[in-house]
Design a protein around this motif. Sequence first.
Motif, PDB file in Angstrom:
ATOM      1  N   ASP A  40      17.590 -23.538  25.722  1.00  0.00           N
ATOM      2  CA  ASP A  40      18.596 -24.395  25.290  1.00  0.00           C
ATOM      3  C   ASP A  40      18.458 -25.653  24.750  1.00  0.00           C
ATOM      4  N   TYR A  41      19.656 -25.933  23.971  1.00  0.00           N
ATOM      5  CA  TYR A  41      19.376 -27.186  23.256  1.00  0.00           C
ATOM      6  C   TYR A  41      20.143 -28.187  23.966  1.00  0.00           C
ATOM      7  N   VAL A  42      19.626 -29.328  24.751  1.00  0.00           N
ATOM      8  CA  VAL A  42      20.103 -30.170  25.307  1.00  0.00           C
ATOM      9  C   VAL A  42      20.333 -31.555  24.767  1.00  0.00           C
ATOM     10  N   LYS A  43      21.358 -32.232  25.238  1.00  0.00           N
ATOM     11  CA  LYS A  43      21.855 -33.623  24.784  1.00  0.00           C
ATOM     12  C   LYS A  43      20.842 -34.746  25.541  1.00  0.00           C
ATOM     13  N   GLN A  44      20.881 -36.046  25.036  1.00  0.00           N
ATOM     14  CA  GLN A  44      20.168 -36.985  25.683  1.00  0.00           C
ATOM     15  C   GLN A  44      20.917 -37.397  27.197  1.00  0.00           C
ATOM     16  N   GLY A  45      20.259 -37.060  28.223  1.00  0.00           N
ATOM     17  CA  GLY A  45      20.991 -37.592  29.474  1.00  0.00           C
ATOM     18  C   GLY A  45      21.477 -36.548  30.137  1.00  0.00           C
ATOM     19  N   GLN A  46      21.292 -35.185  29.498  1.00  0.00           N
ATOM     20  CA  GLN A  46      21.868 -33.896  29.956  1.00  0.00           C
ATOM     21  C   GLN A  46      20.877 -33.430  31.424  1.00  0.00           C
ATOM     22  N   PRO A  47      21.450 -33.280  32.576  1.00  0.00           N
ATOM     23  CA  PRO A  47      20.389 -32.743  33.590  1.00  0.00           C
ATOM     24  C   PRO A  47      19.937 -31.302  33.479  1.00  0.00           C
ATOM     25  N   ILE A  48      18.429 -31.214  33.577  1.00  0.00           N
ATOM     26  CA  ILE A  48      17.702 -29.967  33.257  1.00  0.00           C
ATOM     27  C   ILE A  48      17.684 -29.339  35.030  1.00  0.00           C
ATOM     28  N   VAL A  49      17.227 -29.952  36.014  1.00  0.00           N
ATOM     29  CA  VAL A  49      17.050 -29.480  37.249  1.00  0.00           C
ATOM     30  C   VAL A  49      17.662 -30.489  38.199  1.00  0.00           C
ATOM     31  N   LYS A  50      17.897 -29.902  39.463  1.00  0.00           N
ATOM     32  CA  LYS A  50      18.410 -30.698  40.722  1.00  0.00           C
ATOM     33  C   LYS A  50      17.045 -30.666  41.832  1.00  0.00           C
ATOM     34  N   VAL A  51      16.806 -31.661  42.204  1.00  0.00           N
ATOM     35  CA  VAL A  51      15.636 -31.551  43.247  1.00  0.00           C
ATOM     36  C   VAL A  51      16.292 -32.174  44.458  1.00  0.00           C
ATOM     37  N   SER A  52      16.033 -31.558  45.623  1.00  0.00           N
ATOM     38  CA  SER A  52      16.564 -32.248  46.747  1.00  0.00           C
ATOM     39  C   SER A  52      15.381 -32.262  47.817  1.00  0.00           C
ATOM     40  N   ASP A  53      15.336 -33.211  48.391  1.00  0.00           N
ATOM     41  CA  ASP A  53      14.230 -33.700  49.451  1.00  0.00           C
ATOM     42  C   ASP A  53      14.755 -33.355  50.662  1.00  0.00           C
ATOM     43  N   LEU A  54      14.441 -32.302  51.295  1.00  0.00           N
ATOM     44  CA  LEU A  54      14.840 -31.515  52.623  1.00  0.00           C
ATOM     45  C   LEU A  54      14.105 -31.920  53.737  1.00  0.00           C
ATOM     46  N   GLY A  55      13.402 -33.307  53.566  1.00  0.00           N
ATOM     47  CA  GLY A  55      12.989 -33.729  54.912  1.00  0.00           C
ATOM     48  C   GLY A  55      13.853 -34.261  55.723  1.00  0.00           C
ATOM     49  N   THR A  56      15.021 -34.346  55.276  1.00  0.00           N
ATOM     50  CA  THR A  56      16.220 -34.527  56.021  1.00  0.00           C
ATOM     51  C   THR A  56      17.413 -33.968  55.570  1.00  0.00           C
ATOM     52  N   VAL A  57      18.351 -33.672  56.546  1.00  0.00           N
ATOM     53  CA  VAL A  57      19.271 -32.689  56.064  1.00  0.00           C
ATOM     54  C   VAL A  57      20.632 -33.176  56.715  1.00  0.00           C
ATOM     55  N   TRP A  58      21.710 -32.786  56.194  1.00  0.00           N
ATOM     56  CA  TRP A  58      23.306 -33.113  56.820  1.00  0.00           C
ATOM     57  C   TRP A  58      23.527 -31.972  57.832  1.00  0.00           C
ATOM     58  N   ALA A  59      24.330 -32.279  58.790  1.00  0.00           N
ATOM     59  CA  ALA A  59      24.988 -30.967  59.444  1.00  0.00           C
ATOM     60  C   ALA A  59      26.548 -31.579  59.465  1.00  0.00           C
ATOM     61  N   MET A  60      27.162 -30.581  58.535  1.00  0.00           N
ATOM     62  CA  MET A  60      28.603 -30.907  58.422  1.00  0.00           C
ATOM     63  C   MET A  60      29.550 -30.213  59.291  1.00  0.00           C
ATOM     64  N   PHE A  61      30.434 -30.867  59.837  1.00  0.00           N
ATOM     65  CA  PHE A  61      31.261 -30.264  61.009  1.00  0.00           C
ATOM     66  C   PHE A  61      32.694 -30.553  60.584  1.00  0.00           C
ATOM     67  N   ASP A  62      33.675 -29.732  60.817  1.00  0.00           N
ATOM     68  CA  ASP A  62      35.257 -29.738  60.920  1.00  0.00           C
ATOM     69  C   ASP A  62      35.609 -30.151  62.169  1.00  0.00           C
ATOM     70  N   ALA A  63      36.258 -31.469  62.420  1.00  0.00           N
ATOM     71  CA  ALA A  63      37.019 -31.825  63.626  1.00  0.00           C
ATOM     72  C   ALA A  63      38.644 -31.743  63.587  1.00  0.00           C
ATOM     73  N   TYR A  64      39.181 -31.158  64.531  1.00  0.00           N
ATOM     74  CA  TYR A  64      40.611 -31.095  64.423  1.00  0.00           C
ATOM     75  C   TYR A  64      41.175 -32.507  64.707  1.00  0.00           C
ATOM     76  N   GLU A  65      42.448 -32.507  64.332  1.00  0.00           N
ATOM     77  CA  GLU A  65      43.128 -33.864  64.288  1.00  0.00           C
ATOM     78  C   GLU A  65      43.034 -34.318  65.778  1.00  0.00           C
ATOM     79  N   ARG A  66      43.389 -33.506  66.782  1.00  0.00           N
ATOM     80  CA  ARG A  66      43.300 -33.977  68.322  1.00  0.00           C
ATOM     81  C   ARG A  66      41.967 -34.448  68.756  1.00  0.00           C
ATOM     82  N   GLN A  67      40.923 -33.992  67.921  1.00  0.00           N
ATOM     83  CA  GLN A  67      39.590 -34.493  68.360  1.00  0.00           C
ATOM     84  C   GLN A  67      39.128 -35.737  67.886  1.00  0.00           C
ATOM     85  N   ILE A  68      39.990 -36.364  66.895  1.00  0.00           N
ATOM     86  CA  ILE A  68      39.499 -37.421  66.143  1.00  0.00           C
ATOM     87  C   ILE A  68      39.296 -38.743  67.123  1.00  0.00           C
TER      88      ILE A  68
END
Length: 594
Positions: free
Chosen positions: A237-265
């Motif tokens: 691939d031909y990339v421009k200056q500043g163009q992302p090549i890879v995304k790296v995640s540090d999984l030493g900590t993670v997020w748990a994402m939940f959905d809470a209903y209006e009545r539970q807020i």
Amino acid sequence: MKKYIIYTAILAIGLVLGYVFFGPSAEGSVNSKKVTDLSEDVNHSEEHQMWTCSMHPQIMQPEPGDCPICGMDLIPAETGAEGLAMNEIKMSDNAMALANIQTTIVGNISGTDDNKITLSGKIMANEEANAVQASYFEGRIEKLNVNFTGEEVRKGQLLATIYAPTLVAAQQELLTASDLKESQPGLYKAVRNKLKLWKLSESQIDQIESSGKVRENFPIYATVSGTVSQKMAEEGDYVKQGQPIVKVSDLGTVWAMFDAYERQISQLKEGQKVTITSNAYPNKEFEASVSFIDPTLNTKSRTVSVRATLNNKENLLKPGMFVTAKVAMTKGNTMEIAISIPATAVMWTGERSLVYVKTNPNEPVFEMQEVTLGTKNGENYTIIEGLSNGDEVVTNGTFTVDAAAQLQGKKSMMNASGGKTMTGHEGHLGMENLNNTVDAAKRMDVASKFQEQLKTVFDDYIMLKTALTNDQSEKAKTAAQTLQKSLTQVDLALLKDKNANNHWAQLEKELKASSNEIAQTSDIKTQRNHFISLSAHLINAMKAFGINQEIYIDFCPMANNNEGAYWLSTEKEIQNPYYGQAMLNCGEVTETVQ
């Protein structure tokens, strides 16, 4: 003394004569009352006695007469369904076993978690620990050392090598300026700083200057350690200056994402302790705290996002994994616990979401119920409206129950209003109107490519039907195996509409189950039993999606232990797959699907 004896004798004789003459009359009066009561009961029973046709059980009349379809004498209908509500349907034990109909009680029955909120969600990568490795200069990727998503990288590791024409020119400037560094030190320093802006180190610049040679390819090193969560460029691939090549995640900590209903807020706040469990580790609990509550409400699902940050040093929790959180409620709060049901319990019409509720805990009696769905968590839907805590719903064989409801003229997926057939000639017209209502149901708009794939499934079904018609169990077994392969070739991704996608996913599951049972046996009676369910679900698919071909829906009232069964055909001539050559022409065409 003699006078008293005579009086006593006369009194005794009088009592005996009174009993003889008046006792039977009184008893007769009682018996007469019993006969009258019995007569009233019989008359009352006759008032509610319905009459049906042995060949066309959909016909129901309040008095004896002739069948408006075939002219046969009507017979008394069974009174087993007595006491059912207007749109309730009662299944036989044989039908329940054949279709493997299963039910589940929804809600929190035990009450052990009444003081806790239950939230469903999934694991996500910690965005705060994510890093994007970009190209610092324009050029072509000559070598990419990251081979796949999920690969571990270390800080300082070589990620890619890039051919950069702009750097070639800058290096030439450096070599020229190095000859003038004594006379023009400002120019020399500016050229070196230019190379530093492109993330070349002092040692790299010194090496270029000392060697006097221009390098064409330059390395890009990892600035952080972690797991590659996304490859954003490929080798060549031909990339421009500043163009992302890879995304790296540090999984030493993670997020748990939940959905809470209006009545539970009101029950949630940042810093609140939560206990999290997952299907992967059912006996392990993870402790965390609420780290973020979204300040905006999702107006479609009426939920807010709630986030908890989890320590994942052991790498047990994977992004995408479904989890459940328990959050302690404030004392004295009587908030209702959210109800969730398996996705297999829900049927979609394109506009409505429907389930079948078991209305009698001791008998297989069901009634259709419209529900409002919330978010989908894994294989479950949260119910916003339509069900109560403790309701028992059908979670397997839902379409079979719906097919039985359609047969009896009750409210069903394709017939929202329901309604019994009428009497006499009007009854015949009433049945036609019911069929027209089914034909007029809203068909889902799907890609022609999907219809072509569904047409292949239908053609294999016709081969199976023909084998059963000719009493050829081995050919039926082979045709069912071919049908299974065709089902695996149907591309679910072609259904862009959510309702169509979910609807086919459920139908496909039922079709695979029925065809699998047929493909595993050479007993033609067993094959025909499972062909009932296979036909019911494929008819549903034909009505919902269509295959650009006119097909016929046939019905035999004597099949399925005289409960009746449907099948699909490409011609008007009746060829009965349930009885084969024994009663080849038994049945009638009930609908034409355009």
